[in-house]
Structure formats: structure tokens, C-alpha cells
Design a protein around this motif. Structure first.
Motif, short mmCIF file in Angstrom:
data_model
loop_
_atom_site.label_atom_id
_atom_site.label_comp_id
_atom_site.label_asym_id
_atom_site.label_seq_id
_atom_site.Cartn_x
_atom_site.Cartn_y
_atom_site.Cartn_z
N UNK A 55 0.80 -1.22 0.00
CA UNK A 55 0.00 0.00 0.00
C UNK A 55 0.84 1.28 0.00
N UNK A 56 1.89 1.39 0.82
CA UNK A 56 2.75 2.59 0.68
C UNK A 56 3.39 2.69 -0.71
N UNK A 57 3.83 1.55 -1.25
CA UNK A 57 4.40 1.57 -2.60
C UNK A 57 3.38 2.00 -3.64
N UNK A 58 2.14 1.54 -3.47
CA UNK A 58 1.08 1.90 -4.40
C UNK A 58 0.77 3.39 -4.32
N UNK A 59 0.81 3.95 -3.12
CA UNK A 59 0.56 5.39 -2.96
C UNK A 59 1.66 6.20 -3.67
N UNK A 60 2.91 5.76 -3.53
CA UNK A 60 4.01 6.45 -4.22
C UNK A 60 3.80 6.42 -5.73
N UNK A 61 3.43 5.24 -6.26
CA UNK A 61 3.21 5.10 -7.70
C UNK A 61 2.08 6.00 -8.16
N UNK A 62 0.96 5.99 -7.43
CA UNK A 62 -0.20 6.80 -7.83
C UNK A 62 0.09 8.30 -7.74
N UNK A 63 0.81 8.72 -6.69
CA UNK A 63 1.13 10.14 -6.53
C UNK A 63 2.04 10.62 -7.66
N UNK A 64 3.08 9.86 -7.96
CA UNK A 64 3.98 10.27 -9.03
C UNK A 64 3.29 10.23 -10.40
#
Length: 200
Positions: free
Chosen positions: A170-179
Motif C-alpha cells: 500500500x505505501x508503494x502503491x501510494x508512491x506510484x499513484x502520486x507520481x
């Protein structure tokens, strides 16, 4: 997000005046600024950010400063290139012929017309800053626990990746979505501000 926005703002405050000076005045000023830029560009973005964060010490403020300094060379080059292109434009030459001071020419004619390229660069720089902050926090050089950070979350989840993979997903997914969101925003802003794009 805070680090991303503040780091890019810091980079713009330093880089835009240097790029304007280098592109407009040329000669010695251009040579000095270009050598400084080339020196910083010799180091990859993340390597430079990690090195500066290690020197300054682990904290949110120092991570922001390190990432901001790492983004300065790219913004200097874009500002310089836009200034070189615009200073030969007819309206800039007309302003100079009418007695416009350097300050008037730079800040009333060149900078506003270079702003579209700089805005697009900002929307590209923020995702890089977000990733940079996550990397620094993951390595223990950025935000320190218990302050929340995606990098800290990923670091904390590393020992439990087999038992609880969602802690890292989930933290990795948030980074991907934000970028991805900022990159798409940059594409949209570029299309809107590009006068050659026309209506689509």
C-alpha cells in the motif's frame, strides 16, 4: 507531498535567477553558471540527494534541502535555454530598443513567457522529489519515526514482507499513484500552455 512541493519551490528560488542571468548576460556569467550546473549534473539525482542528506543529517528539513539542491541543475538549464530563445524575439529586442532596463526585460518579458516550460518542469520535479524523499526516509536519512512517511512505512514493512505483504504494497502503491498523478498533470498543463497545440 510537503517535501515534493517545498523542495521544488526551493530549487526554483535558486535556479530561476541563475538561469536568467546565464542566458541573458552570457559570457562570464554563463560560463560560471554552466560550470556549476555541469558539476552538479555529474552526480545522479538520487546519489547527490543521498550524499547531501548524509552530510546535513537525517530530518525532514534537511531532506527537503538536499532534494531541492539536487533539482537545481535541471531548472537552471531549462531557464537558461528559454532565456536564450526568448532574448532574440522581436518583442524583447523592441523592449531593449525602447530603453527597457535589464530588470524590466527579464521579469516583464522573458520570465512570463518562459513560465509555461517552468511550470511543466515543476510538475515533473515534484514526482522526483516524492520518490527522493521516500528513498531517503527508507535509508534512514529523511523523515524519522514516529513522523509518518511512505519511505519509513516501507522500511518498517521490510522484515514482515512474507507475513504481511500489504504493509509494503500500500505505501508503494501510494508512491506510484502520486507520481503518476503529477506526471499526468504535467502532460495536461503542457498541452494547455503550448500555444502550438491548438484546441483538441
Amino acid at each position: 507531498m510537503q517535501v515534493g512541493v517545498l523542495a521544488v519551490a526551493l530549487a526554483f528560488v535558486v535556479a530561476v535567477p541563475l538561469g536568467l542571468i546565464a542566458g541573458y548576460y552570457g559570457r562570464v556569467a554563463d560560463s560560471v553558471v554552466s560550470r556549476l550546473t555541469d558539476t552538479l549534473l555529474a552526480f545522479p539525482f538520487l546519489v547527490l540527494a543521498v550524499g547531501l542528506a548524509a552530510i546535513l543529517g537525517p530530518s525532514l528539513k534537511n531532506a527537503t534541502i538536499a532534494i531541492g539542491i539536487s533539482q537545481i541543475p535541471a531548472i537552471i538549464r531549462i531557464t537558461r535555454a528559454e532565456t536564450l530563445r526568448l532574448k532574440s524575439a522581436d518583442y524583447v529586442q523592441a523592449a531593449i530598443a525602447n530603453g527597457g532596463t535589464d530588470r524590466v526585460v527579464l521579469f516583464r518579458h522573458i520570465l512570463p513567457n518562459a513560465s509555461s516550460a517552468l511550470i511543466v518542469q515543476a510538475t515533473v520535479g515534484i514526482p522526483s522529489a516524492i520518490i527522493g524523499e521516500a528513498v531517503l526516509s527508507f535509508l534512514g536519512l529523511g523523515v524519522q519515526p514516529p513522523s509518518p512517511s511512505l519511505g519509513v512505512m516501507l522500511s518498517s514493512a521490510q522484515p514482515f514482507i512474507a507475513q504481511a505483504p500489504w504493509m509494503a504494497v500500500f505505501p508503494g502503491l501510494v508512491i506510484v499513484l502520486a507520481t503518476l498523478a503529477f506526471n499526468l498533470l504535467g502532460d495536461g498543463v503542457r498541452d494547455i500552455l503550448d500555444p502550438r497545440g491548438g484546441s483538441r
